[in-house]
Design a protein around this motif. Structure first.
Motif, PDB file in Angstrom:
ATOM      1  N   ARG A  45       0.811  -1.129  -0.076  1.00 55.50           N
ATOM      2  CA  ARG A  45       0.056   0.002  -0.106  1.00 55.50           C
ATOM      3  C   ARG A  45       1.030   1.294  -0.046  1.00 55.50           C
ATOM      4  O   ARG A  45       1.793   1.307   0.536  1.00 55.50           O
ATOM      5  N   GLY A  46       0.577   2.409  -0.756  1.00 60.16           N
ATOM      6  CA  GLY A  46       1.428   3.487  -0.960  1.00 60.16           C
ATOM      7  C   GLY A  46       2.459   3.531  -2.058  1.00 60.16           C
ATOM      8  O   GLY A  46       3.051   4.468  -2.335  1.00 60.16           O
ATOM      9  N   ALA A  47       2.640   2.337  -2.793  1.00 63.00           N
ATOM     10  CA  ALA A  47       3.350   2.062  -3.698  1.00 63.00           C
ATOM     11  C   ALA A  47       2.615   1.734  -5.078  1.00 63.00           C
ATOM     12  O   ALA A  47       1.511   1.504  -4.839  1.00 63.00           O
ATOM     13  N   ASP A  48       3.152   2.529  -6.240  1.00 64.52           N
ATOM     14  CA  ASP A  48       2.420   2.520  -7.422  1.00 64.52           C
ATOM     15  C   ASP A  48       3.159   2.150  -8.693  1.00 64.52           C
ATOM     16  O   ASP A  48       2.498   2.156  -9.855  1.00 64.52           O
ATOM     17  N   ARG A  49       4.376   1.769  -8.451  1.00 63.31           N
ATOM     18  CA  ARG A  49       5.318   1.256  -9.519  1.00 63.31           C
ATOM     19  C   ARG A  49       6.598   0.790  -8.840  1.00 63.31           C
ATOM     20  O   ARG A  49       6.754   0.774  -7.725  1.00 63.31           O
ATOM     21  N   VAL A  50       7.408   0.224  -9.756  1.00 64.63           N
ATOM     22  CA  VAL A  50       8.595  -0.405  -9.371  1.00 64.63           C
ATOM     23  C   VAL A  50       9.761  -0.042 -10.198  1.00 64.63           C
ATOM     24  O   VAL A  50       9.847   0.213 -11.242  1.00 64.63           O
ATOM     25  N   LEU A  51      10.984   0.277  -9.277  1.00 63.56           N
ATOM     26  CA  LEU A  51      12.305   0.993  -9.857  1.00 63.56           C
ATOM     27  C   LEU A  51      13.031  -0.389  -9.948  1.00 63.56           C
ATOM     28  O   LEU A  51      13.235  -0.940  -8.789  1.00 63.56           O
ATOM     29  N   ILE A  52      13.159  -0.811 -11.304  1.00 66.64           N
ATOM     30  CA  ILE A  52      13.940  -2.231 -11.349  1.00 66.64           C
ATOM     31  C   ILE A  52      15.267  -2.082 -10.840  1.00 66.64           C
ATOM     32  O   ILE A  52      16.001  -0.914 -10.908  1.00 66.64           O
ATOM     33  N   GLN A  53      15.736  -3.210 -10.213  1.00 70.16           N
ATOM     34  CA  GLN A  53      17.267  -3.325  -9.705  1.00 70.16           C
ATOM     35  C   GLN A  53      18.219  -2.759 -10.587  1.00 70.16           C
ATOM     36  O   GLN A  53      19.128  -2.212 -10.090  1.00 70.16           O
ATOM     37  N   GLU A  54      18.085  -2.963 -11.945  1.00 69.16           N
ATOM     38  CA  GLU A  54      19.035  -2.632 -12.950  1.00 69.16           C
ATOM     39  C   GLU A  54      19.333  -0.981 -12.899  1.00 69.16           C
ATOM     40  O   GLU A  54      20.603  -0.497 -13.267  1.00 69.16           O
ATOM     41  N   ASN A  55      18.410  -0.165 -12.620  1.00 68.70           N
ATOM     42  CA  ASN A  55      18.320   0.971 -12.500  1.00 68.70           C
ATOM     43  C   ASN A  55      18.470   1.953 -11.335  1.00 68.70           C
ATOM     44  O   ASN A  55      18.276   2.979 -11.082  1.00 68.70           O
ATOM     45  N   ALA A  56      18.817   1.046  -9.975  1.00 67.81           N
ATOM     46  CA  ALA A  56      18.637   1.421  -8.862  1.00 67.81           C
ATOM     47  C   ALA A  56      20.075   1.379  -8.246  1.00 67.81           C
ATOM     48  O   ALA A  56      20.994   0.623  -8.576  1.00 67.81           O
ATOM     49  N   GLN A  57      20.455   2.551  -7.620  1.00 65.08           N
ATOM     50  CA  GLN A  57      21.824   2.545  -6.527  1.00 65.08           C
ATOM     51  C   GLN A  57      21.518   2.443  -5.166  1.00 65.08           C
ATOM     52  O   GLN A  57      20.882   3.425  -4.633  1.00 65.08           O
ATOM     53  N   VAL A  58      21.954   1.390  -4.668  1.00 62.26           N
ATOM     54  CA  VAL A  58      21.997   1.160  -3.251  1.00 62.26           C
ATOM     55  C   VAL A  58      23.125   1.343  -2.332  1.00 62.26           C
ATOM     56  O   VAL A  58      23.953   0.816  -2.661  1.00 62.26           O
TER      57      VAL A  58
END
Length: 398
Positions: free
Chosen positions: A99-112
């Protein structure tokens, strides 16, 4: 009665005789190869919630981040609270979107970094990489019509729609009787003036592949008394298929034997090659086929008439063989006064004739995977021309 019917006329008359097999309820996995007796309605919604279509991070809103990593949502173990602005959770493919999420940032485009997630390219739009609730089907939807054959994909759909059992029609019981003085049951004990009795086994195998209960009654010699004794054993079958003795020679005794048994002839002879002297008769609700004795003729007539009747009796919405155009790989000769079904081999690109078109040629038949349907009086056609064909797999069902 002696006028030759066209293939379509004969098939129409055969299908009109189809017995109505009773309905039974079976576990879904036992319904493979059977036909749905009723429309199938979904008992649940699929997916039951918004799910992630990718591995990555669930986020909400158009703010570009960064976000604080506060947990995880896994398939079968959803994140248990609503995301606040600036928060994200690690999410797996197939997991519930929090709840509160409406999309997914794929891991290839994420910097952690530590517990912080940032997007370094391709910020996702709303509903990006999200499988929305009910996009496949919703509870109450009609997902499959009656008459559908249950294959692996239909089985999976039925289970996914919440069904543990299915209503299907039972498979027919078919008696198969091959006749001829030349036939012997044991191929190892076959003198030169005999031949192994392969037709009954072939027809029985074609019907067993459809799920029929097959009862073998042959081989039987060309003798009125022997035929009458064998026919007496076929009385409780839904269908009777005989091979041999269907023509007009002095030793072709099947037609008089069937008439003496009490069968009523519906038609005899179809304007086709091979298989012209096919007989269709009834005795009460039982449907009887008298197929020619040549093995190719027996195979083709079983495929074009017996198999469709079995499909119809089992509730198939489209019981006749599936037709498709294939490209001729070589020149096809002109055709005479009867429609011909030429044995052929399709290699995935073109279709070519089998080595022999003789109605006794078992070796050529064994390598055949389709029939080229050539109309009467057809002219020669060149390689590269599309030709109508019937594929032999799955009993001709697409």
């Amino acid at each position: 009665m002696n006028a030759m019917l066209t293939l379509e006329e004969a098939q129409e008359r055969v299908l009109a005789l189809a017995p109505q097999m009773r309905i039974e309820t079976v576990p879904v996995e036992a319904a493979i190869g059977r036909y749905l007796a009723e429309d199938l309605q979904a008992l649940r919604t699929q997916p039951p919630a918004d799910l992630s279509a990718m591995d990555g991070y669930a986020i909400g809103g158009d703010a570009p981040g960064p976000w604080v990593l506060v947990g995880e949502s896994r398939a079968g173990a959803p994140f248990d609270r609503t995301l606040s602005q600036g928060e994200t959770v690690r999410i797996s493919t197939g997991a519930h979107l929090p709840r509160g999420a409406d999309r997914v940032l794929i891991q290839e485009n994420a910097q952690v970094t530590d517990q912080t997630v940032a997007c370094f390219k391709d910020f996702p739009n709303a509903l990006r990489h999200v499988r929305q609730r009910g996009f496949d089907f919703s509870k109450g939807d009609h997902v499959l019509p009656a008459g559908t054959r249950v294959g692996p994909a239909q089985l999976a759909l039925a289970l996914g729609a919440g069904h543990g059992t299915l209503d299907v029609r039972i498979t027919p019981k078919v008696a198969v009787l091959d006749s001829g003085d030349e036939l012997v049951a044991d191929p190892a004990e076959c003198a030169d003036h005999h031949i192994p009795a392969s037709n009954g086994a072939m027809i029985g195998a074609m019907l067993a592949e459809l799920g029929c209960e097959v009862v073998r009654l042959g081989p039987v010699p060309d003798d009125h008394e022997a035929l009458a004794f064998a026919l007496a054993k076929a009385g409780d079958a839904d269908m009777l298929v005989t091979t041999g003795g269907a023509s007009v020679g002095d030793h072709d005794l099947m037609r008089p034997a069937l008439e003496a048994w009490g069968a009523s002839l519906d038609f005899w002879k179809v304007a086709m090659k091979p298989g012209k002297p096919i007989m269709v008769a009834t005795k009460g609700a039982q449907v009887i086929f008298g197929l020619p004795g040549n093995p190719v003729s027996s195979f083709v007539t079983c495929f074009l008439f017996v198999v469709p009747l079995v499909h119809a009796a089992m509730g198939a919405s489209q019981p006749l063989p599936f037709r498709t155009n294939l490209t001729a790989g070589s020149t096809l000769p002109g055709i005479g006064s009867r429609r011909e079904f030429l044995r052929a081999i399709w290699d995935g690109e073109t279709v070519r004739l089998a080595d022999s078109q003789d109605s006794s040629a078992l070796a050529a038949l064994a390598h055949t995977n389709c029939l080229i349907d050539r109309p009467a009086h057809a002219v020669e056609i060149e390689a590269g021309t599309p030709v109508p064909c019937l594929l032999l797999k799955n009993g001709g069902i697409a």
